[in-house]
Scaffold this motif. Structure first.
Motif, PDB file in Angstrom:
ATOM      1  N   LYS A 169      -4.366   6.660  -2.215  1.00 59.51           N
ATOM      2  CA  LYS A 169      -3.738   5.436  -1.732  1.00 59.51           C
ATOM      3  C   LYS A 169      -3.727   4.434  -2.884  1.00 59.51           C
ATOM      4  O   LYS A 169      -4.743   4.232  -3.547  1.00 59.51           O
ATOM      5  CB  LYS A 169      -4.492   4.891  -0.539  1.00 59.51           C
TER       6      LYS A 169
ATOM      7  N   VAL B 169      -3.234   0.615  -4.012  1.00 64.47           N
ATOM      8  CA  VAL B 169      -3.244  -0.766  -3.544  1.00 64.47           C
ATOM      9  C   VAL B 169      -2.585  -1.638  -4.609  1.00 64.47           C
ATOM     10  O   VAL B 169      -2.995  -1.639  -5.778  1.00 64.47           O
ATOM     11  CB  VAL B 169      -4.683  -1.256  -3.282  1.00 64.47           C
TER      12      VAL B 169
ATOM     13  N   ILE C 214       3.702  -0.997   3.858  1.00 65.76           N
ATOM     14  CA  ILE C 214       3.049   0.295   3.654  1.00 65.76           C
ATOM     15  C   ILE C 214       4.127   1.336   3.403  1.00 65.76           C
ATOM     16  O   ILE C 214       5.077   1.479   4.183  1.00 65.76           O
ATOM     17  CB  ILE C 214       2.193   0.697   4.869  1.00 65.76           C
TER      18      ILE C 214
ATOM     19  N   PHE D 238      -1.702  -5.685   4.863  1.00 66.42           N
ATOM     20  CA  PHE D 238      -0.714  -5.346   3.838  1.00 66.42           C
ATOM     21  C   PHE D 238       0.660  -5.797   4.314  1.00 66.42           C
ATOM     22  O   PHE D 238       1.004  -5.667   5.491  1.00 66.42           O
ATOM     23  CB  PHE D 238      -0.709  -3.839   3.555  1.00 66.42           C
TER      24      PHE D 238
ATOM     25  N   LEU E 281       0.847  -1.189   0.000  1.00 64.32           N
ATOM     26  CA  LEU E 281       0.000   0.000   0.000  1.00 64.32           C
ATOM     27  C   LEU E 281       0.881   1.238   0.000  1.00 64.32           C
ATOM     28  O   LEU E 281       1.804   1.350   0.815  1.00 64.32           O
ATOM     29  CB  LEU E 281      -0.910   0.002   1.237  1.00 64.32           C
TER      30      LEU E 281
ATOM     31  N   ILE F 298       0.641   5.229   0.553  1.00 60.76           N
ATOM     32  CA  ILE F 298      -0.272   6.229   1.109  1.00 60.76           C
ATOM     33  C   ILE F 298       0.287   7.638   0.887  1.00 60.76           C
ATOM     34  O   ILE F 298       1.457   7.806   0.538  1.00 60.76           O
ATOM     35  CB  ILE F 298      -0.522   5.985   2.619  1.00 60.76           C
TER      36      ILE F 298
ATOM     37  N   ASP G 114       4.952   5.300   2.688  1.00 64.96           N
ATOM     38  CA  ASP G 114       4.445   6.664   2.823  1.00 64.96           C
ATOM     39  C   ASP G 114       5.108   7.541   1.749  1.00 64.96           C
ATOM     40  O   ASP G 114       6.316   7.796   1.801  1.00 64.96           O
ATOM     41  CB  ASP G 114       4.751   7.200   4.220  1.00 64.96           C
TER      42      ASP G 114
ATOM     43  N   SER H 245      -8.715   0.690   4.959  1.00 64.66           N
ATOM     44  CA  SER H 245      -8.059  -0.019   6.046  1.00 64.66           C
ATOM     45  C   SER H 245      -6.614  -0.325   5.664  1.00 64.66           C
ATOM     46  O   SER H 245      -6.324  -0.728   4.540  1.00 64.66           O
ATOM     47  CB  SER H 245      -8.795  -1.323   6.346  1.00 64.66           C
ATOM     48  N   THR H 246      -5.719  -0.114   6.586  1.00 66.74           N
ATOM     49  CA  THR H 246      -4.297  -0.395   6.332  1.00 66.74           C
ATOM     50  C   THR H 246      -3.899  -1.777   6.855  1.00 66.74           C
ATOM     51  O   THR H 246      -2.720  -2.107   6.882  1.00 66.74           O
ATOM     52  CB  THR H 246      -3.418   0.685   6.980  1.00 66.74           C
ATOM     53  N   GLU H 247      -4.880  -2.573   7.238  1.00 64.57           N
ATOM     54  CA  GLU H 247      -4.585  -3.921   7.716  1.00 64.57           C
ATOM     55  C   GLU H 247      -4.359  -4.870   6.537  1.00 64.57           C
ATOM     56  O   GLU H 247      -4.785  -4.608   5.410  1.00 64.57           O
ATOM     57  CB  GLU H 247      -5.738  -4.440   8.585  1.00 64.57           C
TER      58      GLU H 247
ATOM     59  N   ASP I 100     -10.837   7.007   2.800  1.00 64.40           N
ATOM     60  CA  ASP I 100     -10.377   6.093   3.829  1.00 64.40           C
ATOM     61  C   ASP I 100     -10.255   4.673   3.290  1.00 64.40           C
ATOM     62  O   ASP I 100     -11.033   4.239   2.436  1.00 64.40           O
ATOM     63  CB  ASP I 100     -11.343   6.110   5.015  1.00 64.40           C
TER      64      ASP I 100
END
Length: 426
Positions: A24, A26, A48, A45, A5, A7, A50, A41-43, A39
């Motif tokens: 974001k 994916v 992540i 992955f 991900l 972000i 930035d 969910s960042t779960e 929004d």
């Protein structure tokens, strides 16, 4: 399944000037799954990243390079070995895809694709096809001769980086030989060149029938022909013969540009930049033959350079489709300087937006001409959207506003190809 991900990304998609702000991205395996504003969910992955509100763009494409012509000298195997570094260097400059315009690339491409070596995706032409005494007749002197069919007293020609073909049957065989070896498109030499010893720039190379044979044979195999040429006479003959990609075109006039504009699926690679500053040797240190050769090639370059402004005007006047290409070959250290620097020259000639599209979204359209010969059919290249390969750059600066930010490698903070990170200084 691997999931990444990105972000805090301001995304340029390779098609539109408006950035998707605070987006974001994916990534699933090696493809972009979706780009979300809002929004998420960042779960679940694995990683992540930035982007820190910098600009995220598709990986760059150089549509005209010679990866195996990397300054190794007269020994073909030395050139091929050096091409490993040449390819990796290009990737580390942000070029995640290149179109090779002639040379020995099969082994390099296979080993990049299978992960053994690092480098960009390669759209190979394999050997460029030339008539006798054409731009691809790379014999080192007039004493080098043709011993028998396909065998020369010339290491360059015997390496099969170039194929000599005269007459329709030989052209057909050369095209089909390259297709057998996995060419995604075919490259012919349709006019004189600046780096060759024995063909004047003004020559038109290959007859109409020979050019048409190449174009027809490629089309029968689901792909197209790209042609090296400078003059309007060469351009017009090639266009009428069915050539689709026109390389260099620095001596194009309005008549040729108008013809190209009237035909479907035409692309122009209007480089290299003959106005770029090149290092000059100390002539007093050269032997007589070397000095004579250098001065002759310099004269060729100056002749082509004199027509560049007019060609640029014609390309812009008729709004021809262009792709970014640098004709990168030779000294790796010199290429390291000018491959990115050429964004400055392209911007001067074609403006900011056309230049950025030429290195990104336009490539996605050009690649469609390879149909089932496309060696990378599973994802889109040159764009950043659902279904594109995860070939991604993070840029400090906004190339949509000023494409010349790409000329400074320090502005490229992250390089990702196929979802694998090769540089990260975020």
């Amino acid at each position: 399944m691997s999931r990444k991900l990105i972000i805090n990304a301001n995304v340029f998609d390779g098609r539109h000037p408006e950035l998707k702000e605070n987006a974001k991205i994916v990534i699933e395996n090696n493809l972009v799954k979706e780009i979300v504003q809002g929004d998420i969910s960042t779960e679940n992955f694995d990683e992540i990243i930035d982007a820190k509100n910098l600009t995220v763009i598709p990986g760059l494409t150089d549509a005209h390079v010679h990866v195996s012509h990397s300054g190794g000298g007269p020994s073909p195997d030395e050139n091929i070995v050096r091409s490993v570094r040449f390819a990796k260097d290009m990737l580390l400059r942000g070029f995640t895809t290149v179109r090779d315009a002639g040379g020995i690339t099969y082994g390099l491409k296979v080993n990049i694709d299978n992960g053994y070596l690092d480098g960009p995706r390669i759209y190979p032409s394999n050997a460029y096809i030339s008539q006798t005494s054409g731009h691809g007749d790379i014999r080192e002197s007039r004493a080098a001769r043709r011993i028998t069919d396909g065998i020369y007293s010339s290491p360059g020609l015997n390496s099969r980086a170039s194929l000599i073909a005269d007459g329709v049957p030989e052209v057909l065989r050369a095209v089909r030989e390259n297709l057998f070896l996995g060419a995604s498109q075919i490259k012919i030499m349709a006019g004189g060149g600046c780096s060759s010893n024995y063909d004047p720039i003004q020559t038109v190379q290959f007859t109409f029938e020979e050019m048409k044979a190449a174009a027809d044979a490629a089309a029968d195999y689901g792909t197209y022909v790209m042609a090296h040429l400078y003059t309007s006479k060469s351009i017009q003959r090639a266009a009428r013969a069915g050539i689709k990609s026109f390389e260099h075109t620095n001596l194009m006039d309005d008549e040729a540009a108008e013809l190209l504009a009237s035909l479907p699926d035409i692309w122009v690679m209007p480089g290299p930049q003959f106005s770029r500053q090149r290092p000059q040797p100390d002539l007093s240190t050269l032997a007589d033959a070397e000095r004579e050769r250098f001065l002759k090639l310099k004269q060729k370059g100056e002749f082509v350079s004199a027509g560049e402004a007019k060609a640029t005007e014609a390309i812009n006047k008729y709004n021809l489709n262009i792709v970014f290409g640098t004709d990168s070959f030779g000294d790796p250290d010199l290429v390291d300087k000018y491959q990115l620097e050429d964004f400055i020259y392209f911007k001067k000639r074609f403006g900011n937006w056309k230049t950025l599209l030429a290195a990104t979204g336009n490539i996605n359209e050009l690649i469609k001409l390879t149909t089932y010969q496309n060696p990378y059919p599973d994802g889109k290249i040159g764009v950043l959207e659902e279904g594109s390969y995860a070939d991604i750059l993070v840029i400090d600066g906004n190339p949509v506003e000023d494409v010349s930010v790409l000329a400074d490698r320090n502005n490229i903070k992250l390089i990702m190809k196929d979802a694998k990170i090769y540089k990260n200084t975020l």
